[in-house]
Scaffold this motif. Sequence first.
Motif, PDB file in Angstrom:
ATOM      1  N   TRP A  34      82.398   2.762  20.462  1.00 59.52           N
ATOM      2  CA  TRP A  34      83.302   4.441  20.290  1.00 59.52           C
ATOM      3  C   TRP A  34      82.842   3.972  18.981  1.00 59.52           C
ATOM      4  O   TRP A  34      82.636   2.847  18.022  1.00 59.52           O
ATOM      5  CB  TRP A  34      84.671   3.081  20.923  1.00 59.52           C
ATOM      6  N   GLU A  35      83.197   5.032  18.118  1.00 55.75           N
ATOM      7  CA  GLU A  35      83.066   5.778  17.165  1.00 55.75           C
ATOM      8  C   GLU A  35      84.000   6.102  16.469  1.00 55.75           C
ATOM      9  O   GLU A  35      84.619   7.475  17.055  1.00 55.75           O
ATOM     10  CB  GLU A  35      81.511   6.661  16.836  1.00 55.75           C
ATOM     11  N   ALA A  36      85.220   6.092  15.422  1.00 57.85           N
ATOM     12  CA  ALA A  36      85.606   6.673  15.234  1.00 57.85           C
ATOM     13  C   ALA A  36      85.657   7.269  13.941  1.00 57.85           C
ATOM     14  O   ALA A  36      84.702   6.900  13.095  1.00 57.85           O
ATOM     15  CB  ALA A  36      87.212   6.002  15.047  1.00 57.85           C
ATOM     16  N   LYS A  37      86.170   8.685  13.938  1.00 59.84           N
ATOM     17  CA  LYS A  37      86.295   9.762  12.589  1.00 59.84           C
ATOM     18  C   LYS A  37      87.354   9.816  12.204  1.00 59.84           C
ATOM     19  O   LYS A  37      88.535  10.216  13.027  1.00 59.84           O
ATOM     20  CB  LYS A  37      85.172  10.866  12.592  1.00 59.84           C
ATOM     21  N   GLU A  38      87.821  10.362  10.937  1.00 55.29           N
ATOM     22  CA  GLU A  38      89.332  10.962  10.447  1.00 55.29           C
ATOM     23  C   GLU A  38      89.204  12.394  10.370  1.00 55.29           C
ATOM     24  O   GLU A  38      88.419  12.431   9.790  1.00 55.29           O
ATOM     25  CB  GLU A  38      89.347   9.814   9.591  1.00 55.29           C
ATOM     26  N   ILE A  39      90.471  12.963  10.634  1.00 56.86           N
ATOM     27  CA  ILE A  39      90.449  14.461  10.413  1.00 56.86           C
ATOM     28  C   ILE A  39      91.370  14.838   9.960  1.00 56.86           C
ATOM     29  O   ILE A  39      92.429  14.656  10.240  1.00 56.86           O
ATOM     30  CB  ILE A  39      90.321  15.301  11.879  1.00 56.86           C
ATOM     31  N   ASP A  40      91.172  14.974   8.800  1.00 57.84           N
ATOM     32  CA  ASP A  40      92.486  15.186   7.953  1.00 57.84           C
ATOM     33  C   ASP A  40      93.038  16.834   8.038  1.00 57.84           C
ATOM     34  O   ASP A  40      92.435  17.612   7.050  1.00 57.84           O
ATOM     35  CB  ASP A  40      91.792  14.951   6.091  1.00 57.84           C
ATOM     36  N   LEU A  41      93.908  17.072   8.729  1.00 59.69           N
ATOM     37  CA  LEU A  41      94.757  18.366   9.116  1.00 59.69           C
ATOM     38  C   LEU A  41      94.713  19.079   8.133  1.00 59.69           C
ATOM     39  O   LEU A  41      94.715  20.052   7.802  1.00 59.69           O
ATOM     40  CB  LEU A  41      95.351  18.391   9.812  1.00 59.69           C
ATOM     41  N   ALA A  42      94.848  18.252   7.223  1.00 59.18           N
ATOM     42  CA  ALA A  42      95.724  19.593   5.292  1.00 59.18           C
ATOM     43  C   ALA A  42      94.521  19.707   5.070  1.00 59.18           C
ATOM     44  O   ALA A  42      94.144  20.973   3.706  1.00 59.18           O
ATOM     45  CB  ALA A  42      95.802  18.503   5.128  1.00 59.18           C
ATOM     46  N   LYS A  43      93.019  19.295   4.549  1.00 59.38           N
ATOM     47  CA  LYS A  43      92.010  19.964   4.723  1.00 59.38           C
ATOM     48  C   LYS A  43      91.441  20.948   5.820  1.00 59.38           C
ATOM     49  O   LYS A  43      89.727  21.051   5.136  1.00 59.38           O
ATOM     50  CB  LYS A  43      91.567  18.614   4.177  1.00 59.38           C
ATOM     51  N   HIS A  44      91.834  20.478   6.591  1.00 57.84           N
ATOM     52  CA  HIS A  44      91.034  21.402   7.779  1.00 57.84           C
ATOM     53  C   HIS A  44      91.700  22.718   8.386  1.00 57.84           C
ATOM     54  O   HIS A  44      92.792  21.958   9.295  1.00 57.84           O
ATOM     55  CB  HIS A  44      90.155  20.427   8.815  1.00 57.84           C
ATOM     56  N   PRO A  45      91.903  23.308   7.536  1.00 60.84           N
ATOM     57  CA  PRO A  45      93.632  24.301   7.865  1.00 60.84           C
ATOM     58  C   PRO A  45      93.195  24.989   9.318  1.00 60.84           C
ATOM     59  O   PRO A  45      94.338  25.928   9.916  1.00 60.84           O
ATOM     60  CB  PRO A  45      93.464  25.413   6.819  1.00 60.84           C
ATOM     61  N   THR A  46      91.941  25.331   9.773  1.00 64.95           N
ATOM     62  CA  THR A  46      91.722  25.893  10.915  1.00 64.95           C
ATOM     63  C   THR A  46      91.494  25.199  12.398  1.00 64.95           C
ATOM     64  O   THR A  46      91.579  25.007  13.587  1.00 64.95           O
ATOM     65  CB  THR A  46      90.022  26.839  10.897  1.00 64.95           C
ATOM     66  N   VAL A  47      92.239  23.568  11.653  1.00 69.15           N
ATOM     67  CA  VAL A  47      92.620  22.625  12.652  1.00 69.15           C
ATOM     68  C   VAL A  47      93.870  22.259  13.313  1.00 69.15           C
ATOM     69  O   VAL A  47      94.771  22.131  11.909  1.00 69.15           O
ATOM     70  CB  VAL A  47      91.168  21.083  12.856  1.00 69.15           C
ATOM     71  N   PHE A  48      94.426  22.631  14.544  1.00 68.98           N
ATOM     72  CA  PHE A  48      95.981  22.232  14.675  1.00 68.98           C
ATOM     73  C   PHE A  48      96.464  21.435  16.016  1.00 68.98           C
ATOM     74  O   PHE A  48      94.774  20.974  16.845  1.00 68.98           O
ATOM     75  CB  PHE A  48      96.206  23.170  14.853  1.00 68.98           C
ATOM     76  N   ILE A  49      96.842  20.495  16.225  1.00 66.00           N
ATOM     77  CA  ILE A  49      97.715  20.048  17.149  1.00 66.00           C
ATOM     78  C   ILE A  49      98.196  20.853  18.147  1.00 66.00           C
ATOM     79  O   ILE A  49      98.621  21.858  17.942  1.00 66.00           O
ATOM     80  CB  ILE A  49      98.745  18.826  17.314  1.00 66.00           C
ATOM     81  N   GLU A  50      97.348  20.475  19.612  1.00 66.22           N
ATOM     82  CA  GLU A  50      97.047  21.491  20.174  1.00 66.22           C
ATOM     83  C   GLU A  50      98.666  21.098  21.165  1.00 66.22           C
ATOM     84  O   GLU A  50      98.858  21.955  22.057  1.00 66.22           O
ATOM     85  CB  GLU A  50      96.242  21.655  20.825  1.00 66.22           C
TER      86      GLU A  50
END
Length: 343
Positions: free
Chosen positions: A323-339
């Motif tokens: 497995w490979e992990a990456k972190e997405i900081d939603l504060a820095k990605h305003p077009t990505v949201f929790i669905e």
Amino acid sequence: MRYVNIDSVEPGQYLGRTIFSHNGTVLLNEGVQLTVSMISTLRRVGVTMLYIKDEADEAADMPELLSDETKLVVMKRMSETMNAIRSGKEFNTRAISVSVDQILEDVLRNKEVLVQLTDIRTRENEMFVHATNVAMMSALIGMNMQLNQIQLKELTIGALLHDIGKVEMIADDRSDDPKLHHTWRGFDLLKQKRELNLLIAHVAFQHHEQPDGQGVPRGLPDDQIHLYAKIVAVANTYDNLVYDPKTGARRLPHEACEMVSAMAGTKLDREAVIQFLRIISVYPNGTSVRLSTKETGVVVGQHRGLPGRPIVRVIRTDRQDDWEAKEIDLAKHPTVFIEQVLG
């Protein structure tokens, strides 16, 4: 670390959070490897959700507002207080005061940490966990509302003892007699303690009153409800939403936050709700989520000023053991949201 239903827990997994008993002792320590017998015992004592350590999320940080030492002391003192009341004895207000000092010390030291209610509840400890949570959240709201140290101490004592009237067997919230309501019984108990400010008794008395005048036990209008009681009402409402003490039913934190927001100005004080929403984690660490990118992951970090925009660790799995992990900081990605919140 993941927050999961006990039905999905398997023997060999590791407990992610310490479980406290009702009398201020440790039932199971964080990090213990769970066995079939332990899981069965947890079900029997009423545990429905718990934190499990996960290899993929091992580095996820979940800062705590209150130390385990403070929780143990507070729960022990509350257990002693309840036992004293049940047996008709005087309870030790000095011990309660010292416990509140520890709560305030921890909260002041960690005031930038968003509230994540991580304590695992059982049928026996839920009343004490509830009291501790309400005291902790009330103290933070009070700090945001610029209360001074004396006021914070009074507020937090009142919050810790807000449900003390439930201990008396004579209390009956279903009765048509308002004086049998636990708020009235709590007021009667606390007003006799001359070493406590009478405002502390009014927290117990008024924490179910509402700005729209439809609260209990007296249906007070907004201008007659004390600020301490308004603050405690918000914290009490939220904690009862995420864990219903009568049924054990749970609402997810983001759902509970939406419900609290909808009550602002009618059932709950608007300013207290505003300050509450600034201290709460809408998506606590350990929450499994699906993003608008259709990726799934686990919340691993928070932002004080943006409680609805956490850091999500996304797991990509190619093979069962790879497995490979990456972190997405939603504060820095305003077009990505929790669905969607999963599980």
